[in-house]
Design a protein around this motif. Sequence first.
Motif, mmCIF file in Angstrom:
data_model
loop_
_atom_site.group_PDB
_atom_site.id
_atom_site.type_symbol
_atom_site.label_atom_id
_atom_site.label_comp_id
_atom_site.label_asym_id
_atom_site.label_seq_id
_atom_site.Cartn_x
_atom_site.Cartn_y
_atom_site.Cartn_z
ATOM 1 N N VAL A 193 -16.860 -46.971 -19.171
ATOM 2 C CA VAL A 193 -16.100 -48.042 -18.522
ATOM 3 C C VAL A 193 -14.705 -48.024 -19.124
ATOM 4 C CG1 VAL A 193 -15.915 -50.505 -18.073
ATOM 5 C CG2 VAL A 193 -18.173 -49.454 -18.233
ATOM 6 N N VAL A 194 -13.686 -47.877 -18.290
ATOM 7 C CA VAL A 194 -12.314 -47.755 -18.775
ATOM 8 C C VAL A 194 -11.625 -49.116 -18.734
ATOM 9 C CG1 VAL A 194 -10.054 -46.724 -18.334
ATOM 10 C CG2 VAL A 194 -12.123 -45.341 -18.062
ATOM 11 N N PRO A 195 -11.287 -49.692 -19.903
ATOM 12 C CA PRO A 195 -10.555 -50.962 -19.901
ATOM 13 C C PRO A 195 -9.092 -50.739 -19.537
ATOM 14 C CG PRO A 195 -10.916 -50.209 -22.150
ATOM 15 C CD PRO A 195 -11.611 -49.225 -21.258
ATOM 16 N N THR A 196 -8.604 -51.489 -18.576
ATOM 17 C CA THR A 196 -7.191 -51.420 -18.196
ATOM 18 C C THR A 196 -6.543 -52.760 -18.494
ATOM 19 O OG1 THR A 196 -7.701 -52.090 -15.922
ATOM 20 C CG2 THR A 196 -7.643 -49.721 -16.384
ATOM 21 N N MET A 197 -5.225 -52.766 -18.641
ATOM 22 C CA MET A 197 -4.524 -53.998 -18.979
ATOM 23 C C MET A 197 -4.285 -54.834 -17.719
ATOM 24 S SD MET A 197 -4.254 -53.768 -22.253
ATOM 25 C CE MET A 197 -5.835 -52.906 -22.159
ATOM 26 N N LEU A 198 -4.791 -56.037 -17.715
ATOM 27 C CA LEU A 198 -4.687 -56.928 -16.556
ATOM 28 C C LEU A 198 -3.228 -57.159 -16.173
ATOM 29 C CD1 LEU A 198 -6.213 -58.863 -14.587
ATOM 30 C CD2 LEU A 198 -5.873 -60.661 -16.304
ATOM 31 N N GLY A 199 -2.894 -56.884 -14.908
ATOM 32 C CA GLY A 199 -1.545 -57.093 -14.416
ATOM 33 C C GLY A 199 -0.608 -55.922 -14.641
ATOM 34 N N PHE A 200 -1.103 -54.838 -15.233
ATOM 35 C CA PHE A 200 -0.268 -53.666 -15.521
ATOM 36 C C PHE A 200 -0.927 -52.410 -14.959
ATOM 37 C CE2 PHE A 200 0.523 -56.724 -18.890
ATOM 38 C CZ PHE A 200 1.910 -56.754 -18.985
ATOM 39 N N ASP A 201 -0.096 -51.455 -14.598
ATOM 40 C CA ASP A 201 -0.587 -50.135 -14.186
ATOM 41 C C ASP A 201 0.409 -49.105 -14.706
ATOM 42 O OD1 ASP A 201 -2.196 -48.239 -13.096
ATOM 43 O OD2 ASP A 201 -1.592 -48.565 -11.013
ATOM 44 N N ALA A 202 0.252 -48.757 -15.970
ATOM 45 C CA ALA A 202 1.250 -47.962 -16.690
ATOM 46 C C ALA A 202 1.442 -46.578 -16.086
ATOM 47 C CB ALA A 202 0.839 -47.829 -18.158
ATOM 48 N N ARG A 203 2.674 -46.085 -16.172
ATOM 49 C CA ARG A 203 2.991 -44.703 -15.798
ATOM 50 C C ARG A 203 2.784 -43.822 -17.022
ATOM 51 N NH1 ARG A 203 8.130 -43.909 -15.373
ATOM 52 N NH2 ARG A 203 8.524 -45.725 -16.703
ATOM 53 N N ASP A 272 -10.602 -43.860 -30.331
ATOM 54 C CA ASP A 272 -9.883 -44.353 -31.503
ATOM 55 C C ASP A 272 -8.533 -44.885 -31.066
ATOM 56 O OD1 ASP A 272 -9.179 -44.914 -34.062
ATOM 57 O OD2 ASP A 272 -9.738 -42.972 -34.867
ATOM 58 N N PHE A 273 -8.473 -46.191 -30.753
ATOM 59 C CA PHE A 273 -7.256 -46.772 -30.217
ATOM 60 C C PHE A 273 -6.537 -47.608 -31.257
ATOM 61 C CE2 PHE A 273 -9.285 -46.774 -25.774
ATOM 62 C CZ PHE A 273 -8.752 -45.537 -25.515
ATOM 63 N N SER A 274 -5.237 -47.375 -31.383
ATOM 64 C CA SER A 274 -4.389 -48.227 -32.211
ATOM 65 C C SER A 274 -3.732 -49.259 -31.287
ATOM 66 C CB SER A 274 -3.314 -47.387 -32.897
ATOM 67 O OG SER A 274 -2.397 -46.886 -31.926
ATOM 68 N N PRO A 275 -3.173 -50.333 -31.850
ATOM 69 C CA PRO A 275 -2.454 -51.305 -31.006
ATOM 70 C C PRO A 275 -1.333 -50.662 -30.190
ATOM 71 C CG PRO A 275 -2.853 -52.220 -33.187
ATOM 72 C CD PRO A 275 -3.278 -50.779 -33.244
ATOM 73 N N GLU A 276 -0.662 -49.651 -30.780
ATOM 74 C CA GLU A 276 0.420 -48.979 -30.051
ATOM 75 C C GLU A 276 -0.105 -48.225 -28.833
ATOM 76 O OE1 GLU A 276 2.012 -50.561 -33.409
ATOM 77 O OE2 GLU A 276 0.288 -49.212 -33.377
ATOM 78 N N GLN A 277 -1.282 -47.654 -28.955
ATOM 79 C CA GLN A 277 -1.861 -46.939 -27.816
ATOM 80 C C GLN A 277 -2.275 -47.910 -26.714
ATOM 81 O OE1 GLN A 277 -4.638 -44.978 -30.326
ATOM 82 N NE2 GLN A 277 -3.570 -43.025 -30.272
ATOM 83 N N MET A 278 -2.748 -49.079 -27.104
ATOM 84 C CA MET A 278 -3.070 -50.099 -26.104
ATOM 85 C C MET A 278 -1.791 -50.547 -25.386
ATOM 86 S SD MET A 278 -6.321 -50.244 -26.333
ATOM 87 C CE MET A 278 -6.830 -51.684 -25.400
ATOM 88 N N GLN A 279 -0.684 -50.618 -26.125
ATOM 89 C CA GLN A 279 0.591 -50.968 -25.491
ATOM 90 C C GLN A 279 1.018 -49.902 -24.493
ATOM 91 O OE1 GLN A 279 3.131 -51.808 -29.031
ATOM 92 N NE2 GLN A 279 3.486 -53.761 -28.028
ATOM 93 N N GLN A 280 0.805 -48.635 -24.842
ATOM 94 C CA GLN A 280 1.162 -47.565 -23.910
ATOM 95 C C GLN A 280 0.355 -47.676 -22.625
ATOM 96 O OE1 GLN A 280 0.420 -43.551 -25.184
ATOM 97 N NE2 GLN A 280 1.410 -42.652 -23.388
ATOM 98 N N LEU A 281 -0.892 -48.105 -22.719
ATOM 99 C CA LEU A 281 -1.733 -48.258 -21.530
ATOM 100 C C LEU A 281 -1.293 -49.445 -20.691
ATOM 101 C CD1 LEU A 281 -5.199 -47.492 -23.133
ATOM 102 C CD2 LEU A 281 -3.878 -46.014 -21.606
ATOM 103 N N ALA A 282 -0.459 -50.312 -21.273
ATOM 104 C CA ALA A 282 0.087 -51.440 -20.512
ATOM 105 C C ALA A 282 1.458 -51.103 -19.933
ATOM 106 C CB ALA A 282 0.187 -52.678 -21.400
ATOM 107 N N TYR A 283 2.355 -50.569 -20.772
ATOM 108 C CA TYR A 283 3.747 -50.389 -20.372
ATOM 109 C C TYR A 283 4.105 -48.948 -20.014
ATOM 110 C CZ TYR A 283 3.880 -54.925 -22.704
ATOM 111 O OH TYR A 283 3.606 -56.214 -23.099
#
Length: 344
Positions: A193-203, A272-283
């Motif tokens: 299951v792939v978690p995506t950031m609500l309201g975002f669809d990063a390039r 293995d996700f860091s907070p910065e990687q989660m940000q990349q998946l948002a922005y």
Amino acid sequence: MGQVVLVTGVSRYLGGRFARRLTRHPGIERVIGVDVVPPPHSIGDAEFVRADIRNPIIAKVIAQAGVDTVAHLNVIATPTSAGGRVSMKEINVIGTMQLLAACQKAPSVQRLVVKSSAAVYGSSPRDPAMFSEDMGPKSLPRSGFGKDSVEVEGYVRGFSRRRGDVQVSVLRFANIIGPGISTTMTDYFTLPVVPTMLGFDARLQFVHEEDALDALAAATVVEKGVGLVNVAGDGVITVSQAARLAGRMTVPVPMQLSGWVGQVVRRSRLADFSPEQMQQLAYGRGLDTRRMREVLGFEPAHTTMQAFQSFVDAGRGPKPVLMPRLVETARSAQGWVERQANVG
């Protein structure tokens, strides 16, 4: 006489393949691969030397072999494979410091090639559409691989000032992907299951593993250093497009819960996700690659979409480990979203 090249990190997938590829290059006479453990894969005709770049002994290896080119690929992005975040930091930062100190003392060294990452640009809602090499991050990476990469590049700049005679090339790669390489991004798209950031669809931008190797080879044999160069395949792909291509179910997660979801995924050893990687998946993040073509003279054989498709075509299915727990986490996040909507 041809070049004598020392390659760090040959026990890892990309480093081993790179050393093997260099042995087939007509302009290279000798390839020496170093790492703390023997490579589990073939490195062709390259010579393996068991050495830790964090130890000053690396200076003896360089001096005794008369190394004229150093290709530093041992900057690690995944803490799990390095034995934890502390070990990863030591290898990335302390290892680079020791390696550069050894290069500084060695008069034979004339070229330095460093595999860096576009993670130095960070990811934020204030980012430009495309980062060029002369741009700085709008939000500086504060931890993890991104912070390590920023520090590594800082040490390389210092080395370049002290050894102005050495031709320096630093390649900032977009996320490398392909049929064989394993990274945090390939782990992400093999989640059940792939978690995506609500309201975002990063390039997202990718570079195919073969193109990454070719770009490193081009920088290794070029007569003059190319400085900083972004390396990425043409075009972009959004997170939702990539998930559909990979045949993955997605669940939107609010940004407030991204850290919690990242912790669950890490503890489950699924990725293995860091907070910065989660940000990349948002922005997301985009790279301007004009210098790649004009200065390095390199043209990738694969676009971003083709690179990702090669990963999908390899048939790397979802990881079954602790799948029920991840599904439960996804449902909890979805429930939180629904409750917040009702409150509103």
